[in-house]
Write a protein that holds these residues in place. Structure first.
Motif, PDB file in Angstrom:
ATOM      1  N   GLU A 173       5.716   4.508  11.168  1.00 54.15           N
ATOM      2  CA  GLU A 173       6.549   6.154  11.351  1.00 54.15           C
ATOM      3  C   GLU A 173       5.801   7.014  12.074  1.00 54.15           C
ATOM      4  N   LEU A 209       4.275  10.380  13.355  1.00 47.85           N
ATOM      5  CA  LEU A 209       4.108  11.822  12.420  1.00 47.85           C
ATOM      6  C   LEU A 209       4.244  12.896  13.792  1.00 47.85           C
ATOM      7  N   GLU A 210       3.598  12.383  14.812  1.00 46.40           N
ATOM      8  CA  GLU A 210       3.670  13.719  16.334  1.00 46.40           C
ATOM      9  C   GLU A 210       4.070  13.036  17.166  1.00 46.40           C
ATOM     10  N   ARG A 229       1.119  10.001  17.711  1.00 50.73           N
ATOM     11  CA  ARG A 229       0.323  10.346  15.939  1.00 50.73           C
ATOM     12  C   ARG A 229       0.913   9.243  15.058  1.00 50.73           C
ATOM     13  N   LEU A 230       1.079   7.430  14.501  1.00 47.70           N
ATOM     14  CA  LEU A 230       1.788   7.141  13.666  1.00 47.70           C
ATOM     15  C   LEU A 230       1.103   6.826  12.649  1.00 47.70           C
ATOM     16  N   CYS A 231       2.199   7.265  11.547  1.00 52.41           N
ATOM     17  CA  CYS A 231       1.450   5.988  10.407  1.00 52.41           C
ATOM     18  C   CYS A 231       2.073   4.517  10.475  1.00 52.41           C
ATOM     19  N   SER A 256      -0.062   3.156   5.961  1.00 49.29           N
ATOM     20  CA  SER A 256      -0.517   4.065   5.862  1.00 49.29           C
ATOM     21  C   SER A 256      -1.956   4.570   6.607  1.00 49.29           C
ATOM     22  N   THR A 316      -3.608   6.083   9.847  1.00 49.36           N
ATOM     23  CA  THR A 316      -2.990   7.457  10.743  1.00 49.36           C
ATOM     24  C   THR A 316      -3.814   6.540  12.385  1.00 49.36           C
ATOM     25  N   CYS A 357      -3.162   6.888  16.686  1.00 48.27           N
ATOM     26  CA  CYS A 357      -2.834   7.221  17.915  1.00 48.27           C
ATOM     27  C   CYS A 357      -3.149   6.686  19.232  1.00 48.27           C
TER      28      CYS A 357
END
Length: 477
Positions: free
Chosen positions: A357, A359-360, A376-378, A381, A383, A385
């Motif tokens: 997903e 995130l930013e 920035r990804l998930c 679960s 994180t 970058c």
């Protein structure tokens, strides 16, 4: 941009082309810089500048450091009289003067006769024979408005090569859609060099497409060239990204659909034996086969698609998935691999948890500095970058996503297409991407007012399909 031209030239050199026309050194300061930049790289290929039959253009080529020059001079009465306001005798004098001057300054010379196929043939011969007497290295008649047919091309080059004692090239335009066929015919009649462009780019309807010429010679005529055919698709993609001009979906060899199969009749055959519906292997040109799901798909194709994601539905579940895909296509929508996954997850109650997903994301850079993106990804679960540069914010953002996941997944962007689907300055854009992992390629769609977000939505959807594996999860009934 000179840097973009250099990247293309380096790729063409790696591909194995023999001569690279780096640009038109006399046309502008920027073009001169680009030609100079390419000329000093020490490429294996011969680097040439295009130019008119004038000392000014020849001097620009000399000063750029190229090894060769493609000197362009009109030979049809239409061009001589209406464009240049000169006579045939003056053109002969210019030919002698400029070829002699270029050769005296150490350049290899290819004399390109503009509008040669609408020229008086005897006069065209006289121009080429004059150039040959002055030491020209090659002569190339240009089918400037694409009026040849394969038959007339063969006849034209048979006559020409019988009369000329220097190598003859063939340069075809695609106004009637026959540039490649005419080029092949010209080579068959004795021409020794083919001019072409990647993706068939060029004025108006374009020029003969290099990738089509190469594959035709390789597969239909069993001629082995210096070209590394496995690099044809990646070269096409690079040129597309840097020029912003993508080939049509059904373009031969490099089009998105060239190795895509949806029809049930076709996919059943291809899955049994690829030769049933593929005249040559996609691997020849650096591609992979794509079995697409859609309203024309048969059960074999959809089962293969589900199996690639580790999804094993019961017969009852499969029939529902199959029917939903058909219904989706009947509504006029293109069925993406991400849609197939979503439908299967819904029918089978698999939860639809996405491994990745967004995130930013953030951007930097401007007109004079490369675009730079950070995401920035998930990822399952965790994180992660990624930061990368690119040709514009979209390219930078996609590269940043790839940078973020590179430790866990070797996934490459295979195809990128975008279009506005509403009007106005706040238009919603639709982005379709193909991405590849190993020998598998999948498609996904992203829609958003922001082209970067639409692109990332599509890219991340593709990645999620590629890394989804339900093999160890029991079906829910």
């Amino acid at each position: 941009m000179p840097e973009n031209k250099l990247r293309i030239a380096q790729q063409l050199d790696e591909l194995g082309v023999d001569v690279i026309e780096a640009g038109f050194a006399a046309v502008s300061k920027g073009e001169f810089e680009a030609v100079c930049l390419i000329a000093k790289q020490g490429l294996r290929a011969e680097v040439a500048s295009a130019g008119r039959c004038t000392k000014n253009d020849i001097d620009a080529a000399i000063n750029s450091g190229v090894q060769a020059m493609n000197i362009i001079i009109p030979t049809s009465d239409l061009h001589i009289e209406q464009k240049l306001h000169k006579t045939r005798s003056q053109i002969l004098e210019l030919t002698e003067e400029c070829v002699t001057y270029a050769k005296a300054h150490g350049l290899k010379v290819d004399l390109l006769a503009e509008d040669a196929t609408r020229s008086n043939f005897d006069y065209l011969l006289k121009v080429f024979q004059t150039a040959a007497a002055c030491g020209v290295d090659r002569v190339t008649p240009c089918d400037t408005v694409g009026i040849l047919s394969p038959d007339s091309s063969y006849d034209f080059f048979t006559r020409l090569t019988a009369e000329i004692n220097v190598p003859v090239g063939v340069h075809c335009h695609n106004d009637f859609g026959m540039a490649v066929a005419n080029t092949i015919a010209g080579l068959g009649a004795g021409a020794q060099m083919a001019h072409g462009t990647i993706n068939g780019l060029g004025e108006r309807a374009g020029n003969a497409a290099i990738e089509e010429i190469v594959v035709t010679l390789h597969e239909l005529y069993r001629k082995r060239l210096s070209i590394k055919t496995e690099l044809l698709y990646s070269t096409s993609q690079l040129v597309s990204r840097l020029t912003g001009v993508y080939p049509q979906l059904n373009k031969a060899v490099v089009g998105e659909n060239a190795f895509t199969h949806e029809s049930g009749i076709h996919t059943q055959g291809v899955l049994a034996n690829s030769a049933t519906y593929e005249p040559f292997s996609p691997a020849l040109v650096g591609r992979v086969r794509h079995i697409a799901s859609g309203k024309h798909s048969g059960s074999h194709a959809i089962k293969a698609d589900l199996d690639s994601m580790g999804i094993k539905p019961t017969e009852e579940q499969f029939q529902e998935i199959f029917q939903r895909i058909k219904d989706f296509g009947d509504k006029g929508k293109n069925v993406m691999d991400a849609d197939v996954l979503a439908i299967a997850e819904d029918v089978m109650g698999l939860g639809g948890v996405k491994p990745i997903e967004l995130l930013e994301m953030s951007f930097s850079g401007g007109d004079k500095t490369p675009a730079r993106a950070t995401v920035r990804l998930c990822v399952t679960s965790k994180t992660v970058c990624g930061t990368a540069e690119g040709v514009g914010p979209v390219d930078a953002a996609i590269n940043a996503v790839k940078d973020a996941i590179k430790e866990t997944e070797a996934i490459e962007l295979d195809q990128y297409n975008v279009k506005a689907i509403t009007g106005g300055t706040d238009a919603v854009v639709e982005v379709v991407v193909n991405m590849r992992k190993g020998s598998r390629i999948v498609t996904a769609l992203g829609v958003h007012e922001d082209i970067v977000k639409a692109s990332l939505n599509a890219v991340i959807s593709c990645i999620n399909v590629l890394i989804t594996d339900y093999s160890n999860i029991n079906n829910k009934t």
